[in-house]
Each structure stands twice: as C-alpha cells, then as structure tokens.
Design an enzyme around this catalytic site. Structure first.
Site, PDB file in Angstrom:
ATOM      1  N   LYS A 110       0.819  -0.895   0.061  1.00  0.00           N
ATOM      2  CA  LYS A 110       0.005   0.135   0.026  1.00  0.00           C
ATOM      3  C   LYS A 110       0.817   1.218   0.166  1.00  0.00           C
ATOM      4  CE  LYS A 110      -1.697  -1.590   3.705  1.00  0.00           C
ATOM      5  NZ  LYS A 110      -2.461  -1.508   5.072  1.00  0.00           N
ATOM      6  N   GLY A 123      -8.167   3.748  10.269  1.00  0.00           N
ATOM      7  CA  GLY A 123      -8.731   2.631   9.737  1.00  0.00           C
ATOM      8  C   GLY A 123      -8.722   2.382   8.389  1.00  0.00           C
ATOM      9  N   THR A 124      -7.944   3.023   7.389  1.00  0.00           N
ATOM     10  CA  THR A 124      -7.898   2.928   6.026  1.00  0.00           C
ATOM     11  C   THR A 124      -7.277   1.493   5.720  1.00  0.00           C
ATOM     12  OG1 THR A 124      -5.669   3.752   6.206  1.00  0.00           O
ATOM     13  CG2 THR A 124      -7.529   5.294   5.204  1.00  0.00           C
ATOM     14  N   GLY A 125      -6.480   0.991   6.580  1.00  0.00           N
ATOM     15  CA  GLY A 125      -5.711  -0.298   6.136  1.00  0.00           C
ATOM     16  C   GLY A 125      -6.729  -1.312   6.657  1.00  0.00           C
ATOM     17  N   CYS A 126      -7.481  -1.413   7.831  1.00  0.00           N
ATOM     18  CA  CYS A 126      -8.287  -2.283   8.350  1.00  0.00           C
ATOM     19  C   CYS A 126      -9.430  -2.558   7.294  1.00  0.00           C
ATOM     20  CB  CYS A 126      -8.774  -1.969   9.641  1.00  0.00           C
ATOM     21  SG  CYS A 126      -7.522  -1.433  10.755  1.00  0.00           S
ATOM     22  N   THR A 142      -8.017   9.506   8.191  1.00  0.00           N
ATOM     23  CA  THR A 142      -7.591   8.169   7.624  1.00  0.00           C
ATOM     24  C   THR A 142      -7.608   7.072   8.663  1.00  0.00           C
ATOM     25  OG1 THR A 142      -5.384   8.964   7.953  1.00  0.00           O
ATOM     26  CG2 THR A 142      -6.276   9.238   5.663  1.00  0.00           C
TER      27      THR A 142
HETATM   28  N1  LIG Z   1      -4.947  10.209   1.545  1.00  0.00           N
HETATM   29  C1  LIG Z   1      -5.351   9.226   0.659  1.00  0.00           C
HETATM   30  N2  LIG Z   1      -6.283   9.042  -0.278  1.00  0.00           N
HETATM   31  C2  LIG Z   1      -6.436   8.187  -1.057  1.00  0.00           C
HETATM   32  N3  LIG Z   1      -6.226   6.842  -0.628  1.00  0.00           N
HETATM   33  C3  LIG Z   1      -5.470   6.534   0.420  1.00  0.00           C
HETATM   34  C4  LIG Z   1      -5.038   7.802   1.291  1.00  0.00           C
HETATM   35  N4  LIG Z   1      -4.345   7.304   2.398  1.00  0.00           N
HETATM   36  C5  LIG Z   1      -4.361   5.962   2.054  1.00  0.00           C
HETATM   37  N5  LIG Z   1      -5.005   5.406   1.064  1.00  0.00           N
HETATM   38  C6  LIG Z   1      -5.378   4.294   0.757  1.00  0.00           C
HETATM   39  O1  LIG Z   1      -5.978   3.448   1.767  1.00  0.00           O
HETATM   40  C7  LIG Z   1      -5.495   2.247   1.619  1.00  0.00           C
HETATM   41  C8  LIG Z   1      -4.830   1.811   2.953  1.00  0.00           C
HETATM   42  O2  LIG Z   1      -3.378   2.304   2.924  1.00  0.00           O
HETATM   43  P1  LIG Z   1      -2.496   2.966   4.137  1.00  0.00           P
HETATM   44  O3  LIG Z   1      -1.050   3.080   3.563  1.00  0.00           O
HETATM   45  O4  LIG Z   1      -3.181   4.095   4.857  1.00  0.00           O
HETATM   46  O5  LIG Z   1      -2.855   1.656   5.113  1.00  0.00           O
HETATM   47  P2  LIG Z   1      -2.240   1.530   6.575  1.00  0.00           P
HETATM   48  O6  LIG Z   1      -1.009   2.552   6.758  1.00  0.00           O
HETATM   49  O7  LIG Z   1      -1.901   0.025   6.468  1.00  0.00           O
HETATM   50  O8  LIG Z   1      -3.436   2.074   7.212  1.00  0.00           O
HETATM   51  P3  LIG Z   1      -3.687   1.710   8.796  1.00  0.00           P
HETATM   52  O9  LIG Z   1      -2.714   2.547   9.326  1.00  0.00           O
HETATM   53  O10 LIG Z   1      -5.093   2.132   9.009  1.00  0.00           O
HETATM   54  O11 LIG Z   1      -3.342   0.336   9.064  1.00  0.00           O
HETATM   55  C9  LIG Z   1      -4.571   2.077   0.367  1.00  0.00           C
HETATM   56  O12 LIG Z   1      -5.428   1.736  -0.659  1.00  0.00           O
HETATM   57  C10 LIG Z   1      -4.176   3.277   0.352  1.00  0.00           C
HETATM   58  O13 LIG Z   1      -3.756   3.644  -1.169  1.00  0.00           O
HETATM   59  C1  LIG Z   2      -7.613  -2.073  17.198  1.00  0.00           C
HETATM   60  C2  LIG Z   2      -6.975  -1.214  16.013  1.00  0.00           C
HETATM   61  N1  LIG Z   2      -6.476  -2.086  14.933  1.00  0.00           N
HETATM   62  C3  LIG Z   2      -5.687  -1.415  13.768  1.00  0.00           C
HETATM   63  C4  LIG Z   2      -5.358  -0.168  14.028  1.00  0.00           C
HETATM   64  C5  LIG Z   2      -4.885   0.628  12.967  1.00  0.00           C
HETATM   65  O1  LIG Z   2      -5.660   1.575  12.159  1.00  0.00           O
HETATM   66  P1  LIG Z   2      -4.714   3.117  12.133  1.00  0.00           P
HETATM   67  O2  LIG Z   2      -3.265   2.818  11.712  1.00  0.00           O
HETATM   68  O3  LIG Z   2      -5.452   3.735  11.046  1.00  0.00           O
HETATM   69  O4  LIG Z   2      -4.864   3.790  13.561  1.00  0.00           O
HETATM   70  C6  LIG Z   2      -5.987   0.562  15.279  1.00  0.00           C
HETATM   71  N2  LIG Z   2      -5.614   1.928  15.567  1.00  0.00           N
HETATM   72  N3  LIG Z   2      -6.543  -0.047  16.128  1.00  0.00           N
END
Ligand SMILES: Nc1ncnc2c1ncn2[C@@H]1O[C@H](COP(=O)(O)OP(=O)(O)OP(=O)(O)O)[C@@H](O)[C@H]1O
Ligand SMILES: Cc1ncc(COP(=O)(O)O)c(N)n1
Length: 274
Positions: free
Chosen positions: A172, A208-211, A206
């Site tokens: 990502k 929880g974007t990854g979740c 953003t």
């Molecule tokens: N500002 C943004 N605009 C559009 N898409 C985004 C943006 N930030 C993240 N994404 C998308 O969101 C999804 C999750 O990516 P991200 O890199 O944020 O994951 P992550 O860091 O694991 O998230 P989390 O921190 O919630 O676990 C990917 O498809 C990424 O391209």
């Molecule tokens: C319980 C739990 N699982 C996953 C994340 C990651 O999400 P983020 O990196 O967006 O804080 C979080 N903050 N809390």
C-alpha cells in the site's frame, strides 16, 4: 449467506480494528464474525490503553466459530503478541480458508499494536499461510528486512514475501510521498502484477484505512470474486470511504463505511501493468 471472520483488536473509537471490519462486511453483504485479540481504549486522538486477550481465549473464540460455521474467508489485523499469532496459525493452518493478513504494527497516532517480539512469529508462522498480505511501506520493511526507496525496491520486497509462501502481496502506497496519487502495487506469485491508482485525498481522516481496505478484500473474496477483482473493488471501497469522510472526533477521524453503497458508480481506479 457468505460468512467471513476478522481476527483483530477492538477499537473503542469505532474507526479501525474489529469495528471497521464488521462495518465493512455488513456494507458488502456478508455475515461478519469476529475473534478479538486485544481490547484497545482508543479514539481518533490515539490509543490510551491495550488489554491483550489470553491466547487460549483467542483460540476458544475461533473454535466456537469453526464448530458452527462454514467460513468463506478470514482476515487478520492487530495480533499484538507472538503467543496470539502462534495460536492463530495453529488453528487455521489446516482449514483451507483464504487468509488475508493485514500486518498491523503501529496506529496512526504512533502507538505500537504489535510487540517487537511478535514480528518473527508473523514472518515464520502466519505469513506462510497467507493468501494475501497487505503491508504498508514500514510494515513491509520490518517484515522483509529490506528498505523501500522507490518502485524497484517494492518488487524486491514482494519477492521477499513470496519466499515466505505468500501468494499475493499488496504494497500500500498510502505512506509514499506522492502528493497527487494513492498508488498500491499488487504482485502475484505467478509473476502477474499491476498497480492501482486513485487521486490522493488531502485529509487527516484516515483512521482505519488499512483495516477497512483488507476487510473489503475479505468480503469480496468471501463472495467468490476472483482475487484481482476483489482487490480492485476494495480499492474503490476505501477511496470512497476516505473521500466522503464523516468529520468525527478531534484527531485522525474514521473513514465513511456507508460511502461505497451510495457512490460506487462514481469511482474509477486506474490499473497499470507493472
Ligand atoms: N490520502 C489518501 N487518499 C487516497 N487513498 C489513500 C489515502 N491514504 C491511504 N489511502 C489508501 O488507503 C489504503 C490503505 O493504505 P494505508 O497506507 O493508509 O494503510 P495503512 O497504513 O496500513 O492503514 P492503517 O494505518 O489504517 O493500518 C490504500 O489503498 C491506500 O492507497
Ligand atoms: C484495534 C486497532 N487495529 C488497527 C488499527 C490501525 O489503524 P490506524 O493505523 O489507522 O490507527 C488501530 N488503530 N486499532
């Protein structure tokens, strides 16, 4: 009805973790079940406490599910400790269920959601069972021991995951410095690869974007979508969830899990062969 499972931590703030996963499952029409690995006291401003669940009770939750349900796909999120990771790997290794591993390590606010001692268990016990792994850049670096500076490094890192036995790697690009686009790179073990590009949205909401992204992949896979279609549709889900943010809380706000059903025809994901 397709049944899917999330194995993850609870986010009291409702934007990430189990709560984000179940909201995503519901929106995408699958029946969500859960195995909780840790409770977090958390809101959009940060994590103020973590209470891990004993690994034997994590096992008990999963056992209760497999005794009763036919599970179509499983995702993992916050797993916290090597004991929990090993218990999960032990339970799912002979289940033959597609597994999506989101290797959550650090919350947006900087708090650790995975103990340092658990990284090796993630590499050696869980990743060999993964159908798909969805690391962000820092997670990919920590799990493969390789640094990512540019796109050619990303291909190398994907190879590192293949060596562990993963079938598909989605790197990502949310953390890459591109000011205009959010680009994710998808690599399959058979050599096929592509990138997915959407406009980068300027927002701090953003959480929880990854979740949410990995939960959407799980929901689509659980419904029988082909892997590439599930991944591309999940990218649409997260793009719309970030774009139509809800302005909740005073920190990194959650994404909008309702948005995909309301706006899915308005989102285009550009796909490039890599
Ligand atoms: N500002 C943004 N605009 C559009 N898409 C985004 C943006 N930030 C993240 N994404 C998308 O969101 C999804 C999750 O990516 P991200 O890199 O944020 O994951 P992550 O860091 O694991 O998230 P989390 O921190 O919630 O676990 C990917 O498809 C990424 O391209
Ligand atoms: C319980 C739990 N699982 C996953 C994340 C990651 O999400 P983020 O990196 O967006 O804080 C979080 N903050 N809390």
């Amino acid at each position: 009805m397709h049944i899917v499972t999330t194995i993850a931590g609870s986010d009291s703030g409702g934007g990430a973790g189990i709560q984000a996963d179940l909201k995503t499952f519901q929106e995408l029409g699958v029946f969500g079940t859960s195995v909780i690995t840790a409770l977090t006291a958390q809101n959009t401003m940060g994590v103020s406490g973590v209470f891990p669940i004993d690994h034997s009770f994590v096992e008990k939750q999963f056992q209760a599910l497999i005794e009763d349900f036919s599970i179509a796909a499983i995702k993992t999120g916050m797993l916290y400790s090597s004991d929990i990771i090993k218990a999960i790997a032990h339970m799912i290794h002979n289940q033959n269920i597609p597994l999506i591993v989101d290797p959550v390590m650090i919350a947006k606010g900087g708090e650790s959601l995975l103990l340092q001692e658990a990284i090796e268990a993630m590499r050696s016990s869980l990743l060999p069972l993964a159908t798909i792994v969805t690391p962000n850049i820092p997670e990919a670096e920590a799990l493969t021991g390789r640094k990512i500076h540019d796109v050619s490094d990303i291909r190398e890192v994907a190879q590192g995951f293949f060596q562990l036995g993963v079938h598909c790697v989605i790197l990502k690009g949310g953390h890459l410095a591109d000011p205009n686009f959010a680009i994710d790179y998808v690599f399959f073990q058979n050599g096929k690869s592509f990138s997915m590009q959407t406009p980068r949205i300027q927002t701090s909401n953003t959480h929880g974007t990854g979740c949410t992204f990995s939960a959407a992949i799980t929901a689509f896979l659980g419904q029988g979508f082909a892997m590439d279609k599930a991944i591309i549709e999940a990218k649409k889900f997260i793009q719309l969830a970030i774009l139509h943010d809800l302005s909740i809380g005073h920190g990194y706000g959650p994404t909008n899990h309702f948005a995909y059903q309301l706006h899915k025809d308005s989102c285009e994901v550009l796909i490039y062969e890599t």
